[in-house]
Write a protein that holds these residues in place. Sequence first.
Motif, PDB file in Angstrom:
ATOM      1  N   LEU A 122       0.738  -1.198   0.238  1.00  0.00           N
ATOM      2  CA  LEU A 122      -0.014  -0.272   0.310  1.00  0.00           C
ATOM      3  C   LEU A 122       0.695   1.215   0.073  1.00  0.00           C
ATOM      4  O   LEU A 122       0.225   2.142  -0.727  1.00  0.00           O
ATOM      5  N   ALA A 123       2.120   1.258   0.934  1.00  0.00           N
ATOM      6  CA  ALA A 123       2.497   2.385   1.113  1.00  0.00           C
ATOM      7  C   ALA A 123       3.595   2.471  -0.807  1.00  0.00           C
ATOM      8  O   ALA A 123       3.347   3.701  -1.155  1.00  0.00           O
ATOM      9  N   GLN A 124       3.531   1.777  -1.871  1.00  0.00           N
ATOM     10  CA  GLN A 124       4.660   1.508  -2.395  1.00  0.00           C
ATOM     11  C   GLN A 124       3.449   1.672  -3.850  1.00  0.00           C
ATOM     12  O   GLN A 124       3.677   2.845  -4.070  1.00  0.00           O
ATOM     13  N   VAL A 125       2.134   2.095  -3.521  1.00  0.00           N
ATOM     14  CA  VAL A 125       0.946   2.250  -4.520  1.00  0.00           C
ATOM     15  C   VAL A 125       1.289   3.375  -4.339  1.00  0.00           C
ATOM     16  O   VAL A 125       0.727   4.833  -4.940  1.00  0.00           O
ATOM     17  N   PHE A 126       0.578   4.330  -2.868  1.00  0.00           N
ATOM     18  CA  PHE A 126       0.292   5.663  -3.168  1.00  0.00           C
ATOM     19  C   PHE A 126       1.350   6.784  -3.147  1.00  0.00           C
ATOM     20  O   PHE A 126       1.408   7.679  -3.352  1.00  0.00           O
ATOM     21  N   GLU A 127       2.357   5.914  -2.660  1.00  0.00           N
ATOM     22  CA  GLU A 127       3.569   6.887  -3.125  1.00  0.00           C
ATOM     23  C   GLU A 127       3.639   6.719  -4.683  1.00  0.00           C
ATOM     24  O   GLU A 127       4.225   8.007  -5.586  1.00  0.00           O
ATOM     25  N   GLN A 128       3.734   5.535  -5.375  1.00  0.00           N
ATOM     26  CA  GLN A 128       3.564   6.103  -6.988  1.00  0.00           C
ATOM     27  C   GLN A 128       2.472   7.060  -7.396  1.00  0.00           C
ATOM     28  O   GLN A 128       2.754   7.633  -7.727  1.00  0.00           O
ATOM     29  N   LEU A 129       1.490   6.993  -6.751  1.00  0.00           N
ATOM     30  CA  LEU A 129       0.379   7.474  -6.775  1.00  0.00           C
ATOM     31  C   LEU A 129       0.215   9.570  -6.965  1.00  0.00           C
ATOM     32  O   LEU A 129      -0.020   9.999  -7.184  1.00  0.00           O
ATOM     33  N   ALA A 130       0.796   9.508  -5.456  1.00  0.00           N
ATOM     34  CA  ALA A 130       1.143  10.976  -4.702  1.00  0.00           C
ATOM     35  C   ALA A 130       2.170  11.284  -6.134  1.00  0.00           C
ATOM     36  O   ALA A 130       2.384  12.807  -6.149  1.00  0.00           O
ATOM     37  N   ALA A 131       3.270  10.462  -7.200  1.00  0.00           N
ATOM     38  CA  ALA A 131       4.372  10.846  -7.634  1.00  0.00           C
ATOM     39  C   ALA A 131       3.412  11.050  -8.696  1.00  0.00           C
ATOM     40  O   ALA A 131       4.266  11.845  -9.793  1.00  0.00           O
ATOM     41  N   GLY A 132       2.470  10.657  -8.934  1.00  0.00           N
ATOM     42  CA  GLY A 132       1.437  11.599 -10.632  1.00  0.00           C
ATOM     43  C   GLY A 132       1.695   9.631 -11.137  1.00  0.00           C
ATOM     44  O   GLY A 132       1.807  10.159 -12.497  1.00  0.00           O
ATOM     45  N   LEU A 133       2.354   8.303 -10.643  1.00  0.00           N
ATOM     46  CA  LEU A 133       2.230   7.601 -11.194  1.00  0.00           C
ATOM     47  C   LEU A 133       3.621   7.186 -12.815  1.00  0.00           C
ATOM     48  O   LEU A 133       3.088   7.325 -13.955  1.00  0.00           O
ATOM     49  N   PRO A 134       4.666   7.865 -12.383  1.00  0.00           N
ATOM     50  CA  PRO A 134       5.593   8.109 -12.770  1.00  0.00           C
ATOM     51  C   PRO A 134       5.991   6.493 -13.901  1.00  0.00           C
ATOM     52  O   PRO A 134       6.272   5.888 -12.716  1.00  0.00           O
ATOM     53  N   VAL A 135       6.193   6.559 -15.242  1.00  0.00           N
ATOM     54  CA  VAL A 135       6.689   5.504 -15.573  1.00  0.00           C
ATOM     55  C   VAL A 135       7.412   4.689 -15.021  1.00  0.00           C
ATOM     56  O   VAL A 135       8.440   5.336 -15.106  1.00  0.00           O
ATOM     57  N   PRO A 136       7.853   3.148 -14.606  1.00  0.00           N
ATOM     58  CA  PRO A 136       8.950   2.871 -13.605  1.00  0.00           C
ATOM     59  C   PRO A 136      10.281   2.774 -14.873  1.00  0.00           C
ATOM     60  O   PRO A 136      10.097   2.364 -15.806  1.00  0.00           O
TER      61      PRO A 136
END
Length: 184
Positions: free
Chosen positions: A170-184
């Motif tokens: 969940l922390a990983q998901v929300f970190e990616q969401l907060a960052a705007g879902l950048p391409v890995p």
Amino acid sequence: MSQAAIRLCVLHGWADVTIDQIAAEADVSVRTFRNYFTGKAEAIAASHLERMLRVADGLLARPVGEALWDSLLHAVLGQFVPPDNSTPQNERWREGVRLMLAEPALAGEIVKVNAAAQQELAKAVARRTGTDAERDVYPKLVAVVVAAGSAAAVEHSLRADEPLPLGALLAQVFEQLAAGLPVP
């Protein structure tokens, strides 16, 4: 009643659990069960709705100055992760949950409760952000993304070969969401 339905369906399988058994497990009459739910799927989905409504309440209880995505993460973690941050119970339980969630009748009920939960979460996001849940798309979009991100983390955790801590996912998901879902 909802927790009794979940526990029995996970342990014994969807097809092998009756409403009579759920009512007995919950220490209520079948009539009482039927006053609240039309069947197993609705009873199980009710637990998800209650949890998501608590996420909305949790968001509103977070400190005002906290970043929205941090507040949402904490609200979600408070409802999806056991206080001791333990991994799923055991492989039998994980497999039972996977099978239960694959039931078409339950999937339909989850879609229904997700719609109601997202409306309430959108209202909480609107209050938190000073937007309008009816006129602005932002609170609705955030609510949909939170629900989808949470569901993706749960599914990923359940389907992993080795148990994965849901809190970390969940922390990983929300970190990616907060960052705007950048391409890995």
